[in-house]
Design an enzyme around this catalytic site. Structure first.
Site, PDB file in Angstrom:
ATOM      1  N   HIS A 370       0.837  -1.202   0.000  1.00  0.00           N
ATOM      2  CA  HIS A 370       0.000   0.000   0.000  1.00  0.00           C
ATOM      3  C   HIS A 370       0.871   1.251   0.000  1.00  0.00           C
ATOM      4  O   HIS A 370       1.930   1.286   0.630  1.00  0.00           O
ATOM      5  CB  HIS A 370      -0.914   0.012   1.227  1.00  0.00           C
ATOM      6  CG  HIS A 370      -2.158  -0.793   1.029  1.00  0.00           C
ATOM      7  ND1 HIS A 370      -3.357  -0.230   0.671  1.00  0.00           N
ATOM      8  CD2 HIS A 370      -2.384  -2.126   1.120  1.00  0.00           C
ATOM      9  CE1 HIS A 370      -4.278  -1.178   0.563  1.00  0.00           C
ATOM     10  NE2 HIS A 370      -3.708  -2.339   0.831  1.00  0.00           N
ATOM     11  N   PRO A 371       0.442   2.300  -0.676  1.00  0.00           N
ATOM     12  CA  PRO A 371       1.207   3.548  -0.709  1.00  0.00           C
ATOM     13  C   PRO A 371       0.974   4.372   0.552  1.00  0.00           C
ATOM     14  O   PRO A 371      -0.013   4.186   1.266  1.00  0.00           O
ATOM     15  CB  PRO A 371       0.627   4.269  -1.933  1.00  0.00           C
ATOM     16  CG  PRO A 371      -0.814   3.809  -1.960  1.00  0.00           C
ATOM     17  CD  PRO A 371      -0.782   2.373  -1.510  1.00  0.00           C
ATOM     18  N   SER A 387      -6.345   3.434  -5.781  1.00  0.00           N
ATOM     19  CA  SER A 387      -5.770   4.209  -4.682  1.00  0.00           C
ATOM     20  C   SER A 387      -5.900   5.700  -4.932  1.00  0.00           C
ATOM     21  O   SER A 387      -6.190   6.481  -4.021  1.00  0.00           O
ATOM     22  CB  SER A 387      -4.306   3.835  -4.486  1.00  0.00           C
ATOM     23  OG  SER A 387      -4.180   2.536  -3.952  1.00  0.00           O
ATOM     24  N   GLU A 390      -9.450   6.747  -4.273  1.00  0.00           N
ATOM     25  CA  GLU A 390      -9.757   6.676  -2.845  1.00  0.00           C
ATOM     26  C   GLU A 390      -9.170   7.876  -2.106  1.00  0.00           C
ATOM     27  O   GLU A 390      -9.844   8.504  -1.283  1.00  0.00           O
ATOM     28  CB  GLU A 390      -9.220   5.366  -2.270  1.00  0.00           C
ATOM     29  CG  GLU A 390     -10.022   4.151  -2.703  1.00  0.00           C
ATOM     30  CD  GLU A 390      -9.254   2.838  -2.600  1.00  0.00           C
ATOM     31  OE1 GLU A 390      -9.836   1.798  -2.924  1.00  0.00           O
ATOM     32  OE2 GLU A 390      -8.063   2.869  -2.213  1.00  0.00           O
ATOM     33  N   PHE A 422       0.890   3.482   6.894  1.00  0.00           N
ATOM     34  CA  PHE A 422      -0.402   3.682   7.553  1.00  0.00           C
ATOM     35  C   PHE A 422      -1.508   3.404   6.538  1.00  0.00           C
ATOM     36  O   PHE A 422      -1.512   3.956   5.431  1.00  0.00           O
ATOM     37  CB  PHE A 422      -0.509   5.114   8.065  1.00  0.00           C
ATOM     38  CG  PHE A 422      -1.845   5.435   8.668  1.00  0.00           C
ATOM     39  CD1 PHE A 422      -2.182   4.972   9.934  1.00  0.00           C
ATOM     40  CD2 PHE A 422      -2.774   6.191   7.962  1.00  0.00           C
ATOM     41  CE1 PHE A 422      -3.420   5.274  10.488  1.00  0.00           C
ATOM     42  CE2 PHE A 422      -4.014   6.494   8.508  1.00  0.00           C
ATOM     43  CZ  PHE A 422      -4.330   6.032   9.784  1.00  0.00           C
TER      44      PHE A 422
END
Length: 471
Positions: A370-371, A387, A390, A422
């Site tokens: 995930h970035p 992403s 989102e 995160f």
């Protein structure tokens, strides 16, 4: 492909409002089974007499013999019961659907003429009133075709619908091949629904075995007409209340000439009809009327069903749902998928099972894929399309310089403490809530935060699937 054929999801937690004509709150479908003259009998070429659904307690087949008492009970249905019911329904102006056994209809020209004159729908109840469970598929297909031929010859029109009753595992599929407006060999819903069979959509109008006078002849069952009335009333009251709340349903009532046609039993039906007719917004349709309404109001929807996809198509479609981790989709495809997994919620559950059962290292790999939120990849427009959309939904693509600095500092501190970015389902949160969660979770111990991050990954996957699939 490891696939499970039963559909236990149906219309789901929020079934559609049927939208019955004139805002009706419930549709009461009265079905009269006409079987007299189509039951097991050596006169009909069968090996033994009938033993099902009569007032003879504990009846057993008589191999090679006519069972005179059994025959006379069936004869009562044709001679007296039918006409009592005909007078009742025509007197009230209530149309019914007849489930007509083709050979029984062929032996009942006066009754068929009366059905037609009353405008009743005459559907097919098979060639003979016999068990199909052990019938070879080819023989059942032959009998279905012969039932249609004979029905058309006797009635003058092809049957619009079908109900076998004593069916086999093949019956629904075989009847769906015939192009009926509706079929009813299911008991699985209070609303019609569409079933994909081959290259066509088949409308299914479920039937009932509980609001059915057959329980006068089975245990546990009804003893008095009053018990039948009370059960029908209770069922009606629940469905009527649901209709008042905006979820109109259908109520099927199953009847047999030789059973409900007896005076003491008939009294319960009469009370119910008086009761139901005393309410506003009650529709008494034939099943063909239900079929026409449902087809116009709730037509079938075509979409690619995950449970029917080959592996390559499945992975290509859903391999990115878990960020840069197509192995989740690859393993999910090998699970026991079925109709329950053709919705966003269902497929999310299957993918989550794979993710939860993976090793910690594999799950960590998903987290690290995930970035960062509002990080360097976002600045460089190198996020995946999902992403990017989102993060934009929470306004993370339009930060002030101070907000961008705070996110950068939090990202660096969080990754240094926990070893992964995160992760939060940003579509569930506004920018301020995301920042508050960032600060709170930064201070959590690693195991707690690992679990929370994994839960957020599953939520992100579910939201992504809701963009791709129904419900």
């Amino acid at each position: 492909m490891n696939r499970y054929p039963r559909d236990m999801s149906g219309h789901g937690p929020t079934p559609p409002d049927a939208g019955w004509p004139d805002g009706a709150k419930v549709a009461v479908s009265l079905v009269l089974n006409y079987e007299e003259g189509g039951e097991n009998s050596i006169l009909h070429g069968d090996a033994a007499s009938e033993a099902f659904l009569s007032d003879i307690a504990g009846a057993q087949p008589w191999p090679g013999q006519r069972h005179w008492n059994m025959e006379s009970i069936y004869d009562y249905g044709a001679r007296a019961g039918f006409w009592r019911l005909h007078r009742l329904f025509t007197g009230l102006g209530i149309p019914v659907t007849v489930y007509g056994v083709a050979t029984a209809l062929a032996r009942a020209p006066e009754q068929v003429a009366a059905m037609k004159a009353a405008g009743w729908e005459i559907a097919s109840h098979g060639l003979k009133w016999v068990e199909h469970r052990d019938m070879a598929e080819a023989e059942e297909r032959r009998q279905i075709a012969e039932a249609i031929r004979l029905h058309t010859e006797v009635v003058g029109t092809r049957p619009t619908g079908w109900y076998t009753g004593r069916c086999s595992v093949n019956t629904v599929r075989l009847t769906a091949e015939q192009g009926f407006d509706w079929i009813s060999d299911t008991y699985d819903d209070d609303l019609p629904y569409w079933l994909e069979v081959g290259d066509r959509h088949q409308l299914v109008i479920p039937y009932t075995l509980d609001a059915n006078d057959m329980r006068f002849a089975t245990a546990p069952g009804y003893i008095t007409g009053e018990q039948f009335f009370q059960y029908l009333k209770d069922a009606f009251d629940v469905l009527y209340a649901e209709g008042q709340a905006g979820q109109a349903k259908m109520m099927s009532v199953g009847l047999h000439c030789r059973l409900i046609g007896r005076p003491g039993k008939m009294a319960g039906l009469e009370r119910f009809l008086d009761y139901a007719r005393g309410h506003d917004g009650v529709w008494f349709p034939r099943r063909i009327d239900i079929a026409r309404h449902w087809t116009a109001t709730h037509p079938p929807r075509d979409f690619d069903r995950p449970s029917r996809m080959e592996k390559a198509e499945f992975v290509a479609r859903f391999g990115g749902v878990f960020e840069h981790s197509p192995w989740v989709a690859e393993r999910a495809w090998a699970l026991e998928l079925g109709p329950a997994h053709d919705t966003a919620t269902g497929l999310a559950g299957a993918l989550a099972r794979v993710f939860r059962s993976a090793t910690r290292a594999e799950r960590l790999g998903v987290l690290t894929a995930h970035p960062d939120l509002a990080g360097k990849l976002a600045m460089a427009r190198r996020l995946t399309a999902a992403s990017s959309a989102e993060q934009a939904s929470a306004g993370l693509d339009a930060l002030t310089d101070d907000e961008r600095t705070e996110f950068s500092e939090l990202n660096n501190a969080y990754t240094a403490r926990h070893g992964f970015p995160f992760i939060i389902a940003v579509r569930d949160n506004a920018k301020a809530a995301i920042l508050a969660a960032f600060r709170r979770r930064l201070e959590q111990d690693n195991e707690t935060e690992f679990s929370e991050a994994c839960a957020q990954v599953e939520r992100i996957a579910e939201l992504r699937l809701k963009d791709m699939l129904p419900r």
